[in-house]
Write an enzyme that holds these catalytic residues in place. Structure first.
Site, mmCIF file in Angstrom:
data_model
loop_
_atom_site.group_PDB
_atom_site.id
_atom_site.type_symbol
_atom_site.label_atom_id
_atom_site.label_comp_id
_atom_site.label_asym_id
_atom_site.label_seq_id
_atom_site.Cartn_x
_atom_site.Cartn_y
_atom_site.Cartn_z
ATOM 1 N N ARG A 82 -14.470 -42.135 -48.119
ATOM 2 C CA ARG A 82 -13.929 -43.475 -47.898
ATOM 3 C C ARG A 82 -12.721 -43.323 -46.981
ATOM 4 O O ARG A 82 -11.763 -42.627 -47.308
ATOM 5 C CB ARG A 82 -13.546 -44.129 -49.230
ATOM 6 N N ASN A 159 -9.091 -53.296 -48.901
ATOM 7 C CA ASN A 159 -8.604 -52.547 -50.055
ATOM 8 C C ASN A 159 -7.795 -53.444 -50.994
ATOM 9 O O ASN A 159 -6.888 -54.158 -50.552
ATOM 10 C CB ASN A 159 -7.716 -51.391 -49.583
ATOM 11 N N GLU A 160 -8.154 -53.433 -52.276
ATOM 12 C CA GLU A 160 -7.369 -54.108 -53.328
ATOM 13 C C GLU A 160 -6.827 -55.455 -52.829
ATOM 14 O O GLU A 160 -5.624 -55.682 -52.770
ATOM 15 C CB GLU A 160 -6.237 -53.187 -53.779
ATOM 16 N N HIS A 226 -11.051 -49.819 -59.012
ATOM 17 C CA HIS A 226 -10.164 -48.663 -58.909
ATOM 18 C C HIS A 226 -9.598 -48.383 -60.290
ATOM 19 O O HIS A 226 -9.025 -49.276 -60.927
ATOM 20 C CB HIS A 226 -9.050 -48.946 -57.896
ATOM 21 N N TYR A 228 -7.105 -46.567 -62.578
ATOM 22 C CA TYR A 228 -5.858 -45.848 -62.797
ATOM 23 C C TYR A 228 -5.398 -46.134 -64.231
ATOM 24 O O TYR A 228 -6.174 -46.007 -65.169
ATOM 25 C CB TYR A 228 -4.832 -46.225 -61.729
ATOM 26 N N GLU A 255 -11.811 -45.791 -56.194
ATOM 27 C CA GLU A 255 -10.642 -44.914 -56.296
ATOM 28 C C GLU A 255 -10.421 -44.587 -57.762
ATOM 29 O O GLU A 255 -10.663 -45.430 -58.634
ATOM 30 C CB GLU A 255 -9.359 -45.586 -55.785
ATOM 31 N N TRP A 284 -9.189 -40.417 -55.261
ATOM 32 C CA TRP A 284 -8.014 -40.614 -54.406
ATOM 33 C C TRP A 284 -7.086 -39.418 -54.592
ATOM 34 O O TRP A 284 -6.702 -39.120 -55.715
ATOM 35 C CB TRP A 284 -7.278 -41.901 -54.783
#
Length: 349
Positions: A82, A159-160, A226, A228, A255, A284
């Site tokens: 990516r 992105n996001e 993503h 996290y 990610e 990531w």
């Protein structure tokens, strides 16, 4: 990549009561000359199921490192990368010629190229962030570099694209972006990131994914979460990923990391659950992180011989890239010369 947490018990309960009532999308009638979504699965141009197994590379800030980085990422077993691009809204624009060069390098290394516009990160909360509409303007501007690359390129719209403010607009903004690109003739598989800095703690993408998928006339959209600090338990990881699989909706973990400022993600659960469900993931990130998250580097100083503990885990650990990645069909032995990126007839393992 960014911030914020807590998938509440109430949200999980609401999800559980919703799943049974949501019909799975029908098989796409999509094109046969590039990536497409069929019955909730990403399929490559040869008709093979394709599961993304790769990493993120921050090309827009480290363009001089891209050639070597892609070769190293491939050598470590990845089947995809990516690539961070800039629309010019926040950082120096990656123009059509530069993007064409990135695609050529991906193809030379037999990597599927997921191109993402990074300037949308945290829109509504991050000063100066671009809107998804501005990201579409960028994709239209560089369309010449993308045309004819549907076998090798997935377009990640932005992105996001919403932070934790105004994320209720995500559904409309995403549908509008998909509609504009399709009307302009984009036939690529499109990837759409979740709001809430990509983590979708509000459930906005999860709850509205069927409508967004149905809004694509090609039925060729893949969703990306993503993972996290919001996803710090196996139960949260499994509930979120499973909710898409159960409804026949295509999903990847675009990610994730082994640690973050907003909590301690359960990377083992992300990788194990993705393997079990046959979902893609992209760690990531290769190298060059700053701003206090340097620990997310997979390689120290862009040196493939100096993998960090996170890099060793992702590439060589259980459920990792080396053990689970398979090349895209267009790069594998047995494909016709016309399906090869360079037209070569030699066999490649």
């Amino acid at each position: 990549m960014n911030r914020t947490r807590i998938l509440s018990a109430a949200t999980l309960l609401a999800l559980a009561t919703t799943l049974a009532s949501v019909p799975a999308p029908a098989q796409a009638a999509g094109r046969s000359d590039g990536f497409r979504v069929v019955d909730g699965r990403l399929v490559d141009a040869t008709g093979r199921d394709f599961v993304l197994r790769g990493v993120n590379h921050a090309h827009t800030w480290y363009a001089d490192r891209t050639g070597r980085s892609l070769a190293d990422i491939k050598a470590l077993g990845a089947n995809s990368v990516r690539v961070v691009l800039s629309t010019g809204t926040r950082w120096t624009k990656n123009d059509a010629a530069d993007v064409a060069g990135v695609i050529a390098r991906c193809k030379a290394n037999r990597l599927v190229c997921v191109l993402e516009a990074h300037d949308t990160t945290g829109y509504g909360e991050q000063d100066g962030a671009a809107s998804l509409s501005q990201a579409v303007d960028y994709w239209l501007e560089i369309a010449g570099a993308l045309e004819g690359q549907e076998k090798y390129v997935i377009v990640n719209l932005g992105n996001e694209p919403h932070g934790n403010v105004g994320h209720s607009a995500w559904t409309r903004d995403t549908e509008d972006a998909i509609g504009r690109l399709r009307a302009a003739g984009f036939d690529h598989t499109l990837m759409v990131d979740a709001p809430n800095w990509g983590q979708d703690w509000s459930g906005t993408m999860r709850e509205n994914a069927p409508a967004v998928f149905a809004s694509d006339p090609d039925r060729n959209t893949v969703f990306s979460v993503h993972m996290y600090g919001v996803y710090d338990t196996a139960a949260e990881v499994e509930a979120y990923l499973g909710s898409f699989v159960d409804r026949g909706l295509p999903l990847v973990v675009g990610e994730f990391g082994h640690d973050h400022s907003d909590g301690d993600p359960d990377e083992d659960a992300v990788m194990a659950t993705a393997r079990r469900l046959g979902l893609g993931y992209l760690g990531w990130s290769w190298s060059g992180n700053g701003g206090g998250v340097e620990y997310l580097d997979l390689a120290t100083g862009f040196d493939a011989d100096r993998l960090t503990p996170w890099g060793e885990r992702l590439f060589h650990g259980p459920d990792g890239i080396r053990r689970t990645a398979k090349e895209a069909g267009v790069y594998r032995r047995g494909c016709s010369p016309a399906d090869r990126p360079d037209g070569a007839s030699r066999a490649e393992g």
